[in-house]
Design a protein around this motif. Structure first.
Motif, PDB file in Angstrom:
ATOM      1  N   THR A  34      -4.134 -31.858 -48.539  1.00 57.03           N
ATOM      2  CA  THR A  34      -5.477 -31.287 -48.429  1.00 57.03           C
ATOM      3  C   THR A  34      -6.141 -31.694 -47.123  1.00 57.03           C
ATOM      4  O   THR A  34      -6.130 -32.877 -46.760  1.00 57.03           O
ATOM      5  CB  THR A  34      -6.372 -31.768 -49.597  1.00 57.03           C
ATOM      6  OG1 THR A  34      -5.726 -31.471 -50.840  1.00 57.03           O
ATOM      7  CG2 THR A  34      -7.731 -31.090 -49.556  1.00 57.03           C
ATOM      8  N   GLN A  35      -6.705 -30.724 -46.418  1.00 61.47           N
ATOM      9  CA  GLN A  35      -7.517 -31.052 -45.247  1.00 61.47           C
ATOM     10  C   GLN A  35      -8.876 -31.526 -45.736  1.00 61.47           C
ATOM     11  O   GLN A  35      -9.516 -30.872 -46.565  1.00 61.47           O
ATOM     12  CB  GLN A  35      -7.700 -29.831 -44.346  1.00 61.47           C
ATOM     13  CG  GLN A  35      -8.553 -30.128 -43.118  1.00 61.47           C
ATOM     14  CD  GLN A  35      -8.784 -28.903 -42.246  1.00 61.47           C
ATOM     15  OE1 GLN A  35      -8.253 -27.828 -42.524  1.00 61.47           O
ATOM     16  NE2 GLN A  35      -9.578 -29.062 -41.200  1.00 61.47           N
ATOM     17  N   ALA A  41      -9.519 -34.486 -37.226  1.00 60.31           N
ATOM     18  CA  ALA A  41      -8.683 -33.729 -38.159  1.00 60.31           C
ATOM     19  C   ALA A  41      -7.970 -34.711 -39.082  1.00 60.31           C
ATOM     20  O   ALA A  41      -7.198 -35.556 -38.628  1.00 60.31           O
ATOM     21  CB  ALA A  41      -7.669 -32.893 -37.391  1.00 60.31           C
ATOM     22  N   GLN A  42      -8.243 -34.609 -40.383  1.00 56.90           N
ATOM     23  CA  GLN A  42      -7.657 -35.528 -41.352  1.00 56.90           C
ATOM     24  C   GLN A  42      -7.187 -34.772 -42.588  1.00 56.90           C
ATOM     25  O   GLN A  42      -7.804 -33.788 -43.000  1.00 56.90           O
ATOM     26  CB  GLN A  42      -8.669 -36.602 -41.769  1.00 56.90           C
ATOM     27  CG  GLN A  42      -9.100 -37.523 -40.640  1.00 56.90           C
ATOM     28  CD  GLN A  42     -10.057 -38.603 -41.124  1.00 56.90           C
ATOM     29  OE1 GLN A  42      -9.778 -39.797 -41.050  1.00 56.90           O
ATOM     30  NE2 GLN A  42     -11.202 -38.182 -41.614  1.00 56.90           N
ATOM     31  N   SER A 111       6.324 -23.236 -42.736  1.00 57.22           N
ATOM     32  CA  SER A 111       5.248 -22.506 -42.070  1.00 57.22           C
ATOM     33  C   SER A 111       4.525 -23.334 -41.017  1.00 57.22           C
ATOM     34  O   SER A 111       4.083 -22.805 -39.999  1.00 57.22           O
ATOM     35  CB  SER A 111       4.224 -22.011 -43.111  1.00 57.22           C
ATOM     36  OG  SER A 111       4.811 -21.095 -44.008  1.00 57.22           O
ATOM     37  N   ALA A 112       4.381 -24.636 -41.267  1.00 56.60           N
ATOM     38  CA  ALA A 112       3.632 -25.485 -40.337  1.00 56.60           C
ATOM     39  C   ALA A 112       3.984 -26.941 -40.584  1.00 56.60           C
ATOM     40  O   ALA A 112       4.545 -27.298 -41.624  1.00 56.60           O
ATOM     41  CB  ALA A 112       2.128 -25.275 -40.515  1.00 56.60           C
ATOM     42  N   ARG A 113       3.648 -27.785 -39.607  1.00 57.83           N
ATOM     43  CA  ARG A 113       3.849 -29.230 -39.791  1.00 57.83           C
ATOM     44  C   ARG A 113       2.647 -29.980 -39.249  1.00 57.83           C
ATOM     45  O   ARG A 113       1.978 -29.556 -38.305  1.00 57.83           O
ATOM     46  CB  ARG A 113       5.138 -29.694 -39.127  1.00 57.83           C
ATOM     47  CG  ARG A 113       5.164 -29.603 -37.605  1.00 57.83           C
ATOM     48  CD  ARG A 113       4.901 -30.919 -36.894  1.00 57.83           C
ATOM     49  NE  ARG A 113       5.013 -30.746 -35.444  1.00 57.83           N
ATOM     50  CZ  ARG A 113       4.846 -31.709 -34.558  1.00 57.83           C
ATOM     51  NH1 ARG A 113       4.558 -32.930 -34.961  1.00 57.83           N
ATOM     52  NH2 ARG A 113       4.948 -31.474 -33.258  1.00 57.83           N
ATOM     53  N   PHE A 114       2.395 -31.145 -39.859  1.00 60.77           N
ATOM     54  CA  PHE A 114       1.286 -32.015 -39.480  1.00 60.77           C
ATOM     55  C   PHE A 114       1.819 -33.441 -39.367  1.00 60.77           C
ATOM     56  O   PHE A 114       2.331 -33.992 -40.343  1.00 60.77           O
ATOM     57  CB  PHE A 114       0.172 -31.963 -40.528  1.00 60.77           C
ATOM     58  CG  PHE A 114      -0.383 -30.586 -40.757  1.00 60.77           C
ATOM     59  CD1 PHE A 114      -1.472 -30.131 -40.031  1.00 60.77           C
ATOM     60  CD2 PHE A 114       0.200 -29.735 -41.690  1.00 60.77           C
ATOM     61  CE1 PHE A 114      -1.973 -28.854 -40.234  1.00 60.77           C
ATOM     62  CE2 PHE A 114      -0.296 -28.456 -41.905  1.00 60.77           C
ATOM     63  CZ  PHE A 114      -1.383 -28.016 -41.171  1.00 60.77           C
ATOM     64  N   SER A 115       1.714 -34.031 -38.192  1.00 62.22           N
ATOM     65  CA  SER A 115       2.151 -35.410 -37.983  1.00 62.22           C
ATOM     66  C   SER A 115       0.926 -36.317 -38.000  1.00 62.22           C
ATOM     67  O   SER A 115      -0.028 -36.088 -37.248  1.00 62.22           O
ATOM     68  CB  SER A 115       2.900 -35.542 -36.653  1.00 62.22           C
ATOM     69  OG  SER A 115       4.110 -34.801 -36.699  1.00 62.22           O
ATOM     70  N   VAL A 134      -4.534 -36.479 -38.255  1.00 64.65           N
ATOM     71  CA  VAL A 134      -3.530 -35.574 -37.698  1.00 64.65           C
ATOM     72  C   VAL A 134      -3.489 -35.736 -36.183  1.00 64.65           C
ATOM     73  O   VAL A 134      -4.468 -35.477 -35.490  1.00 64.65           O
ATOM     74  CB  VAL A 134      -3.835 -34.111 -38.069  1.00 64.65           C
ATOM     75  CG1 VAL A 134      -2.762 -33.188 -37.482  1.00 64.65           C
ATOM     76  CG2 VAL A 134      -3.910 -33.943 -39.580  1.00 64.65           C
ATOM     77  N   GLU A 135      -2.336 -36.169 -35.681  1.00 60.98           N
ATOM     78  CA  GLU A 135      -2.172 -36.363 -34.242  1.00 60.98           C
ATOM     79  C   GLU A 135      -1.448 -35.194 -33.582  1.00 60.98           C
ATOM     80  O   GLU A 135      -1.539 -35.010 -32.364  1.00 60.98           O
ATOM     81  CB  GLU A 135      -1.414 -37.665 -33.983  1.00 60.98           C
ATOM     82  CG  GLU A 135      -2.167 -38.900 -34.462  1.00 60.98           C
ATOM     83  CD  GLU A 135      -1.466 -40.195 -34.107  1.00 60.98           C
ATOM     84  OE1 GLU A 135      -2.157 -41.208 -33.903  1.00 60.98           O
ATOM     85  OE2 GLU A 135      -0.215 -40.198 -34.029  1.00 60.98           O
TER      86      GLU A 135
END
Length: 209
Positions: A34-35, A41-42, A111-115, A134-135
């Motif tokens: 969950t954003q 951005a977390q 679909s997407a990635r978040f590091s 999110v970096e």
């Protein structure tokens, strides 16, 4: 009154979360990403305490979350969702990349990635909730993301016992001791292979009661 069916009306997705601590790689499936804020951005994820990936995230302070697309194969979900990284090399059969911090992630069927860098965590009973800054983030595919409803209704997927939304249901037939898949049949063919975890009939047990 606590109607458990009400929880099934909440919208979820299907995500692969991976982490790395030294030479140890780990990954698992979660349904809660969950954003929570935009600046910074977390995001938050919730992972069962018993998952090996939880231990690796705690040690490394990092995780990468991948949003699975609707085209994701059950083989991928089965590998990451129903096997333990302690004794299974989960990444070797799929196309992967390494993010800016050295954490591997599956870059196909996604679909997407978040590091993310872990900034805090909270004990939630059976699960740990990690808050990550999110970096790096990117779109991997234009295919729509897989919802939990799509996973169940279209892919005929099942919920892992360690998932945050797991609810045991009455069943008959045979149950896979590895992943919980239920074969609704009075007999088991000799060449049976579990469609979720890929194990044979020797891992099935008769459901009684």
């Amino acid at each position: 009154m606590l109607d458990l069916k009400a929880f099934q009306k909440i919208t979820y997705g299907v995500y692969l979360v991976s982490s790395r601590c030294g030479d140890i790689l780990s990954g698992c499936v979660v349904n809660t990403l969950t954003q929570v804020t935009t600046s910074p951005a977390q995001v938050t994820i919730a992972i069962n305490k018993q998952n090996y990936t939880t231990e690796i995230i705690r040690k490394s302070g990092r995780f990468t979350a991948v949003v699975l697309s609707q085209s994701a194969m059950m083989e991928l979900i089965g590998r990451f969702g129903f096997h333990c990284s302690r004794d299974t090399e989960k990444f070797e059969s799929f196309r992967t990349r390494v993010d800016e911090s050295g954490v591997p992630f599956v870059c196909e069927q996604a679909s997407a990635r978040f590091s993310c860098k872990v900034v805090s965590s909270m004990d939630a009973g059976t699960h740990i909730i990690f808050l990550g800054e999110v970096e790096a983030a990117e779109v991997l595919d234009s295919t729509g993301p897989m919802s939990y409803a799509y996973y169940h209704q279209i892919k005929n997927g099942i919920t892992p016992p360690r998932a945050s939304v797991y609810q045991p249901e009455p069943a008959k037939g045979y149950r896979c001791r590895i992943c919980g898949y239920v074969l609704d049949s009075d007999t088991v063919p000799d060449d049976f292979v579990c469609p979720i975890c890929g194990r044979g009939k020797e891992h099935l047990e008769k459901i009684t009661g």
